[in-house]
Design a protein around this motif. Structure first.
Motif, PDB file in Angstrom:
ATOM      1  N   ARG B 216      70.017  66.568  54.822  1.00  0.00           N
ATOM      2  CA  ARG B 216      70.604  65.257  54.560  1.00  0.00           C
ATOM      3  C   ARG B 216      69.880  64.061  55.160  1.00  0.00           C
ATOM      4  O   ARG B 216      70.188  62.933  54.812  1.00  0.00           O
ATOM      5  N   THR B 217      68.961  64.316  56.077  1.00  0.00           N
ATOM      6  CA  THR B 217      68.374  63.154  56.742  1.00  0.00           C
ATOM      7  C   THR B 217      66.983  62.826  56.212  1.00  0.00           C
ATOM      8  O   THR B 217      66.302  63.672  55.633  1.00  0.00           O
ATOM      9  N   THR B 218      66.613  61.584  56.420  1.00  0.00           N
ATOM     10  CA  THR B 218      65.285  61.115  56.041  1.00  0.00           C
ATOM     11  C   THR B 218      64.219  62.005  56.672  1.00  0.00           C
ATOM     12  O   THR B 218      63.308  62.470  55.996  1.00  0.00           O
ATOM     13  N   PHE B 219      64.386  62.243  57.983  1.00  0.00           N
ATOM     14  CA  PHE B 219      63.415  63.067  58.709  1.00  0.00           C
ATOM     15  C   PHE B 219      63.272  64.453  58.067  1.00  0.00           C
ATOM     16  O   PHE B 219      62.160  64.915  57.787  1.00  0.00           O
ATOM     17  N   GLY B 220      64.411  65.088  57.791  1.00  0.00           N
ATOM     18  CA  GLY B 220      64.396  66.442  57.234  1.00  0.00           C
ATOM     19  C   GLY B 220      63.708  66.508  55.881  1.00  0.00           C
ATOM     20  O   GLY B 220      62.910  67.401  55.606  1.00  0.00           O
ATOM     21  N   ARG B 221      63.998  65.538  55.034  1.00  0.00           N
ATOM     22  CA  ARG B 221      63.403  65.558  53.689  1.00  0.00           C
ATOM     23  C   ARG B 221      61.932  65.153  53.754  1.00  0.00           C
ATOM     24  O   ARG B 221      61.120  65.623  52.962  1.00  0.00           O
ATOM     25  N   GLN B 222      61.614  64.259  54.692  1.00  0.00           N
ATOM     26  CA  GLN B 222      60.211  63.858  54.821  1.00  0.00           C
ATOM     27  C   GLN B 222      59.356  65.038  55.280  1.00  0.00           C
ATOM     28  O   GLN B 222      58.185  65.138  54.912  1.00  0.00           O
ATOM     29  N   ILE B 223      59.959  65.950  56.063  1.00  0.00           N
ATOM     30  CA  ILE B 223      59.229  67.152  56.486  1.00  0.00           C
ATOM     31  C   ILE B 223      58.780  67.931  55.251  1.00  0.00           C
ATOM     32  O   ILE B 223      57.622  68.347  55.133  1.00  0.00           O
TER      33      ILE B 223
END
Lengths: 508, 347
Positions: B216-223
């Motif tokens: 759900r987070t920007t960080f997670g999806r950016q990974i």
């Protein structure tokens, strides 16, 4: 040699890709195989190349029925298939690439380099090619790589060579080089199957053509008997426009000004300015530095000296994030490598650039992205099933529109489109041109980078022509012709009659 | 009636086939279920003495989960690292370094840092935990900087860090035996209803947070974006270096938590041997859980399954009486089998 494919049928599951397609290709001719993406060209050629089996139908060589179970069967019958993604090994020299998989060996199994070099030299001489067999393939430009592939096919004594979109990544000079080679082959009695989307090239070099649409053969004949418009109509099933699309519109304030921008060897002393609502082209040959220039403006490459002004304010673009904040958007060339995140769905590919903008405490606001995407989908006419589908399920044109939607979501003032219609079929291409002009009407400054002169001429108000990292000249309105663009792109000078006359006057 | 039953059955078969082919976590989950059933049967399921059997079963499971909590937490971080297309070989050494760091702070002997400056009791414990986590984050960041700014391939950067961290720790801890106060041991040993369950709670809590972050987070999806197409991610306005740096820093942080748990479970640490092979166990769990070594594709839930599969396998081998030296062979085969199972789904 003559190759016949008779009543070929092929289905993938319940999806019929080829239905009773029959074509005949003779030695000593260049045969154009045309059709939009998904029309069945690749499937047909994969069957001929022994990559796929056929469901029903027959392949005959010189009148005798043959069956291909694997690529090697097709090759030993004298058919060579040059794929769009070239199968060359960049870290090996040309001559070793020529003999990959069938290297001549000496008594104790060592490679016979001398023999390979000698045979390669002989072949190049016969083909009238000026290329050092010892050069590293990685150092060659795209056209020479293509030529090496063709020579490799020749050295296997192929009598029919299938070329899948050989000119997509080539500049005009390079295309001439490849075409010269194709003419030589034709004279030597080799049959060439030329798959392409570029109808002008077909008109120029091919003898006969076949058009596939939705898995069926819709037209076949001699190229000299038809016009480009005819062929385009066969391909899409309706009339296609070729007239210029530029139209009069009021221009706003200057939004982007570049002063003396230089970056190492890539480009030097670039100056230009763009107003809101303007569509400006940048064209030239491969290695002209236009992509590098705009990647630097977008903050992904770097700048050694010079300045970038957005709305008359000097900005620093050290990163792509800075550029986006300043209202610059960049749709890169080579969609597959530079734009598509293939592990993500359609929605995510469209939202990726705006995640931070709408997230709270780093949590993505999916609802907003969904709303935005739905709006864009309607506006851009994206044909798709579910937004949870993987991006790679879409056709090239629709993928490109999703990438475009990503940038429109950021609300750009300056939209840079680098080869926007690369790998996009005719229908979607026209859609993208319309979108570009609509965006200009909405006061977005649009920069179109393209190596296709026609594309520039049709959509741009004016164009810069680049040569070896500098702007060689600027063409406005009616000055934009194939001839003028080519002259400047090859480093020539132009004597323009007076000031370039724009098609309309600027708003004061 | 009959026809209805058939269509229900066919519906199930279709559903199963679809799941098997399209949901990468499904086959891993089925594998886990099969192993748990095997394990249950081995524990001698007997309906007549259900209560007794159930007690043994639960105890066995709590043991498994608690013993694997450390590896499991490290594996979660490793999943993120691998998803960016990287790898972290230094986790075992980081575990020792952060463990030693914690013990030096909390030591109630003469050389204990907090004891020297007069901080004791609960504040000492809390500061120790926070500072140790900060230290882990720092060590991870160092690796992150080496990888992103120094452009050193992750394999090399973490291989180097592995040697440096362990060697330096061993040198400084030579002949020094810190005494960890019993209050500190409560971090892992606190009993709830007479069961030592805290490590399991930490694990599940961290897994839940990591799951949320990855989905759900920007960080997670950016990974995922960075791992799937680094160039494309950069050209989409993602700060690739920042994402990678944070992933390695988070890895260090999670290792430091595993170190705190380990120190607080036994009160000591063998600086030469602790954490040896931890990186391989963590990588194996992530890979069994469907994470692609090429980056881009990875599942936090899969890694939880992966840890469990390897743990249950160990437990089974133990119950079956397989010679200890032969157990790693089974572990290796399971890793390869898991990738073979998932191979067809990578298009």
């Amino acid at each position: 040699m003559q190759v016949e494919m008779l009543n070929v049928n092929k289905s993938f599951g319940s999806n019929k890709v080829l239905e009773d397609v029959s074509i005949t290709v003779n030695g000593g001719e260049i045969y154009a195989l045309l059709g939009e993406n998904g029309a069945g060209k690749s499937t047909l050629m994969n069957i001929l190349g022994g990559v796929l089996p056929l469901d029903r139908g027959e392949i005959c060589i010189n009148g005798e029925s043959v069956s291909f179970e694997k690529p090697a069967d097709s090759q030993s019958s004298g058919i060579a298939f040059i794929h769009q993604e070239l199968n060359l090994i960049n870290d090996l020299p040309v001559y070793e690439n020529m003999f990959i998989g069938r290297e001549p060996k000496k008594r104790f199994g060592q490679l016979d380099h001398k023999k390979m070099i000698k045979e390669t030299e002989d072949l190049f001489k016969r083909m009238d090619i000026d290329l050092d067999p010892k050069a590293l393939v990685g150092d060659l430009d795209a056209s020479y790589k293509q030529i090496v592939e063709i020579c490799r096919a020749m050295s296997t004594n192929a009598s029919i060579i299938i070329m899948d979109e050989p000119t997509t990544s080539l500049t005009d000079t390079e295309i001439n080089r490849v075409f010269g080679m194709m003419n030589t082959l034709r004279e030597q009695g080799v049959g060439l199957i030329f798959i392409s989307h570029k109808l002008k090239e077909v008109k120029r070099i091919c003898d006969r053509y076949a058009v596939l649409r939705d898995g069926g053969l819709v037209s076949e004949g001699y190229v000299e008997d038809v016009t480009i418009n005819d062929i385009a109509r066969f391909m899409v099933g309706y009339d296609v426009r070729t007239e210029p699309l530029i139209r009069e519109r009021p221009l706003g304030e200057e939004v982007l000004r570049i002063e003396n921008l230089t970056y190492e060897q890539q480009f030097k002393d670039i100056n230009f300015s763009i107003k809101a609502g303007e569509v400006v082209g940048f064209t030239g040959l491969l290695g002209d530095g236009r992509s590098e220039l705009f990647q630097s403006i977008f903050g992904s490459k770097g700048v050694s000296s010079g300045a970038i002004y957005v709305n008359d304010k000097k900005v620093s673009t050290n990163s792509t994030m800075d550029a986006i904040k300043n209202g610059i958007a960049y749709l890169p060339r080579n969609r597959k490598e530079n734009a598509i995140i293939s592990d993500m769905d359609i929605l995510e590919n469209s939202a990726i650039a705006t995640w931070p903008q709408y997230s709270k405490f780093g949590i993505i606001n999916k609802d907003i992205h969904k709303q935005q995407f739905e709006k864009q989908r309607d506006k851009l006419n994206i044909k798709m099933d579910k937004w949870t589908d993987n991006i790679t399920k879409l056709s090239g044109g629709n993928q490109q529109k999703v990438v475009l939607s990503k940038w429109l979501n950021t609300g750009p003032k300056i939209l840079i489109l680098d080869n926007p219609t690369q790998g996009v079929d005719v229908g979607a291409k026209e859609d993208i041109y319309d979108i570009i002009l609509d965006l200009a009407d909405q006061k977005i400054a649009v920069v179109v980078l393209s190596s296709e002169a026609q594309e520039i001429i049709r959509v741009c108000d004016r164009t810069m022509v680049m040569y070896h990292g500098t702007v060689q000249g600027e063409l406005k309105g009616k000055e934009m012709t194939d001839h003028n663009i080519m002259t400047l792109a090859t480093g020539g000078e132009l004597e323009l009659e007076g000031e370039g006359k724009p098609l309309w006057k600027q708003e004061q | 009636m009959e026809a209805g039953a058939v269509s229900v059955r066919r519906g199930f078969v279709e559903w199963f086939k679809d799941k098997w082919q399209n949901d990468p976590l499904f086959s891993i989950f089925i594998a886990l279920i099969i192993m748990v059933i095997l394990q249950t049967l081995t524990l001698g399921f007997d309906f007549n003495s259900f209560g007794e059997w159930f007690q043994t079963w639960v105890n066995n499971w709590i043991n498994i989960l608690r013993n694997n909590a450390g590896v499991a937490i490290v594996a979660l971080g490793m999943t993120f690292v691998i998803m960016t297309g990287g790898i972290d070989l230094s986790v075992g050494a980081t575990l020792v370094a952060t463990g030693a760091f914690a013990m030096t702070l909390i030591d109630i002997g003469e050389r204990g840092l907090f004891a020297m400056i007069g901080i004791t009791g609960v504040p000492a414990i809390i500061f120790t935990m926070l500072l140790t986590m900060a230290f882990g984050y720092l060590l991870g960041s160092l690796i992150g900087v080496t990888v992103t700014k120094g452009l050193v391939p992750p394999f090399i950067a973490t291989l180097g860090a592995m040697m440096v961290f362990r060697s330096v720790t061993q040198h400084f801890m030579q002949g020094y035996n810190p005494r960890v106060p019993t209050e500190f041991l409560q971090i892992a040993s606190l009993k709830i209803g007479n069961v030592m369950i805290m490590p399991i709670i930490y694990w599940l809590l961290i897994a839940a947070i990591m799951y949320y972050v990855s989905k759900r987070t920007t960080f997670g999806r950016q990974i995922i974006a960075v791992g799937s197409n680094e160039k494309g991610a950069r050209l989409s306005g993602i700060n690739v270096d920042k994402v990678k740096l944070r992933v390695y820093a988070l890895m260090g942080l999670l290792v430091s938590i595993a170190a705190i748990i380990q120190v607080s479970r036994v009160g000591s640490m063998d600086f030469a041997g602790a954490g040896r092979g931890l990186e391989m166990d963590a990588i194996a769990a992530a890979v069994v859980g469907g994470t692609s070594m090429m980056g881009g594709r990875g599942f936090i839930l899969g890694t939880v399954y992966g840890v469990l599969i390897i743990a249950v396998l160990n437990n089974l081998l133990n119950l079956f009486g397989v010679p200890p030296l032969l157990r790693d062979a089974f572990k290796g085969l399971i890793v390869i089998a898991a990738v073979l199972l998932q191979r067809k789904k990578i298009i």
